[in-house]
Design an enzyme around this catalytic site. Structure first.
Site, PDB file in Angstrom:
ATOM      1  N   ARG A 172       0.812  -1.220   0.000  1.00  0.00           N
ATOM      2  CA  ARG A 172       0.000   0.000   0.000  1.00  0.00           C
ATOM      3  C   ARG A 172       0.848   1.274   0.000  1.00  0.00           C
ATOM      4  NH1 ARG A 172      -2.766  -3.992   1.885  1.00  0.00           N
ATOM      5  NH2 ARG A 172      -0.748  -4.445   2.768  1.00  0.00           N
ATOM      6  N   THR A 173       1.773   1.376   0.958  1.00  0.00           N
ATOM      7  CA  THR A 173       2.489   2.639   1.144  1.00  0.00           C
ATOM      8  C   THR A 173       3.363   2.948  -0.069  1.00  0.00           C
ATOM      9  OG1 THR A 173       2.525   2.065   3.481  1.00  0.00           O
ATOM     10  CG2 THR A 173       3.906   3.908   2.813  1.00  0.00           C
ATOM     11  N   LYS A 211      25.481  -5.872  -0.666  1.00  0.00           N
ATOM     12  CA  LYS A 211      26.949  -6.010  -0.738  1.00  0.00           C
ATOM     13  C   LYS A 211      27.615  -5.282   0.423  1.00  0.00           C
ATOM     14  CE  LYS A 211      26.482  -5.553  -5.741  1.00  0.00           C
ATOM     15  NZ  LYS A 211      26.707  -4.587  -6.820  1.00  0.00           N
ATOM     16  N   ARG A 250      11.176   3.841   4.009  1.00  0.00           N
ATOM     17  CA  ARG A 250      10.692   2.839   4.973  1.00  0.00           C
ATOM     18  C   ARG A 250      11.887   2.006   5.404  1.00  0.00           C
ATOM     19  NH1 ARG A 250       5.508  -1.081   4.764  1.00  0.00           N
ATOM     20  NH2 ARG A 250       4.597   0.896   5.381  1.00  0.00           N
ATOM     21  N   HIS A 281       4.430   5.601  11.833  1.00  0.00           N
ATOM     22  CA  HIS A 281       3.976   5.485  10.436  1.00  0.00           C
ATOM     23  C   HIS A 281       3.042   6.677  10.200  1.00  0.00           C
ATOM     24  CE1 HIS A 281       2.872   3.981   6.630  1.00  0.00           C
ATOM     25  NE2 HIS A 281       2.526   2.739   6.922  1.00  0.00           N
TER      26      HIS A 281
HETATM   27  N1   CP Z   1      -0.483  -0.065   5.845  1.00  0.00           N
HETATM   28  C1   CP Z   1       0.734  -0.319   5.340  1.00  0.00           C
HETATM   29  O1   CP Z   1       1.740   0.289   5.735  1.00  0.00           O
HETATM   30  O2   CP Z   1       0.755  -1.313   4.401  1.00  0.00           O
HETATM   31  P1   CP Z   1       2.057  -1.748   3.573  1.00  0.00           P
HETATM   32  O3   CP Z   1       2.995  -2.401   4.562  1.00  0.00           O
HETATM   33  O4   CP Z   1       1.578  -2.699   2.522  1.00  0.00           O
HETATM   34  O5   CP Z   1       2.682  -0.513   3.009  1.00  0.00           O
END
Ligand code: CP
Length: 308
Positions: A59-60, A87, A109, A137
């Site tokens: 999603r993100t 590496k 992320r 998040h």
């Molecule tokens: N909600 C969310 O962060 O989903 P993903 O891990 O798929 O990005």
């Protein structure tokens, strides 16, 4: 106010409630844009954005990429599993090499809490935290609160129960911080073993019984069990977790009230939530995903403005 108080989005902790309202008002405009036949605007035409994903995401990652493309930014995508990180290249060397290619903004992320904060002390580009380990998040919390605002209007006094693995959840912390800033009441519910120590100090009520939590709340934000972050031993089995904390139709029907259901995804169907709840008319789950694009467009747009 037309500018954010920050030049990065590292966490909800750093945002004022005015920042959040500005993000929502900007997202209202972009939500209208992405429902037009031509969904693209030239706002970030001269901006290059790198999406650096050192941890899995559906999603993100896709939502950020789509938001960037809808704003006409140039986009490059990086996945650590196919990179020179394998590496032995460090995070800072990786990012400095990306920035040497004249990149303006970094979406990151990472599995290490604080990775975006560390980068912010060493680089000039705007940084957006797309999830740092068990810490924050922020874009998820903003899209969750935006989805609630669209349904309920003002969030003052709205009762939101966050149910599940609170201990390992960055979504829980960011949601608690955002909802409190917007005036909502927040309860956290789950087994005591999955509660952070002193969680009440965040201004939330702790409840171990899921029926009590559901009886109290207007909204249940259901979180998955994050097996990939657990060492084991927090509860006897997934079957037992589902028996005591799973949200199912029978449980909801027994309460004689309407509860709005949210889940940040990915869903473990049949563990923390059953399909007939996740896919019900009271579920906001796919609206959360839809709203994520408008929220991320708003954040990218506002942060790009913060540098000019
Ligand atoms: N909600 C969310 O962060 O989903 P993903 O891990 O798929 O990005």
């Amino acid at each position: 106010m037309s500018q954010l108080s920050q030049s990065h989005l590292l966490g909800i902790k750093d945002l004022t409630s005015e920042d959040i309202q500005l993000i929502f008002e900007t997202a209202d405009n972009f939500k209208e844009v992405i429902n037009r036949p031509i969904k693209k605007v030239p706002s970030l035409r001269d901006i290059t954005i790198a999406n650096l994903f050192f941890e899995n995401s559906t999603r993100t990652r896709l939502s950020f990429e789509l938001a960037e493309k809808r704003l006409s930014a140039d986009v490059i995508n990086f996945s650590s599993s196919t990179s020179s990180v394998k590496k032995g290249e460090t995070l800072l060397d990786t990012v400095n090499n990306v920035l040497a290619m004249k990149v303006d903004m970094i979406v990151i992320r990472h599995s290490s809490p604080g990775a975006p904060h560390f980068l912010s002390k060493h680089i000039e580009a705007n940084i957006i935290n797309a999830g740092d380990g068990t810490h924050e998040h922020p874009t998820q919390a903003l899209l969750d609160a935006f989805s609630l605002r669209l349904k309920f209007g003002d969030l003052t006094g709205l009762k939101v129960a966050i149910i599940g693995d609170i201990l390992h959840s960055r979504v829980a912390l960011s949601n608690i911080l955002a909802l409190k800033k917007l005036g909502a009441e927040v309860m956290v519910c789950g087994p005591n073993t999955l509660m952070p120590p002193h969680v009440e100090e965040l201004g939330v009520v702790k409840e171990l019984d899921v029926r009590n939590a559901l009886q109290w709340c207007d909204v249940a934000n259901v979180l998955r069990i994050q097996l990939e972050r657990q060492q084991g031993g927090y509860f006897p089995s997934l079957r037992e977790y589902s028996l005591y904390y799973g949200i199912n139709r029978k449980l909801l029907d027994s309460l004689n009230k309407e509860i709005t259901i949210m889940h940040p995804g990915p869903i473990n169907r049949g563990v923390e939530i059953d399909s007939d709840v996740a896919d019900s008319q009271h579920s906001l789950i796919l609206q959360q995903v839809e709203n994520g694009v408008a929220i991320r467009m708003a954040i990218l747009y506002l942060l790009a403005g913060a540098t000019s």
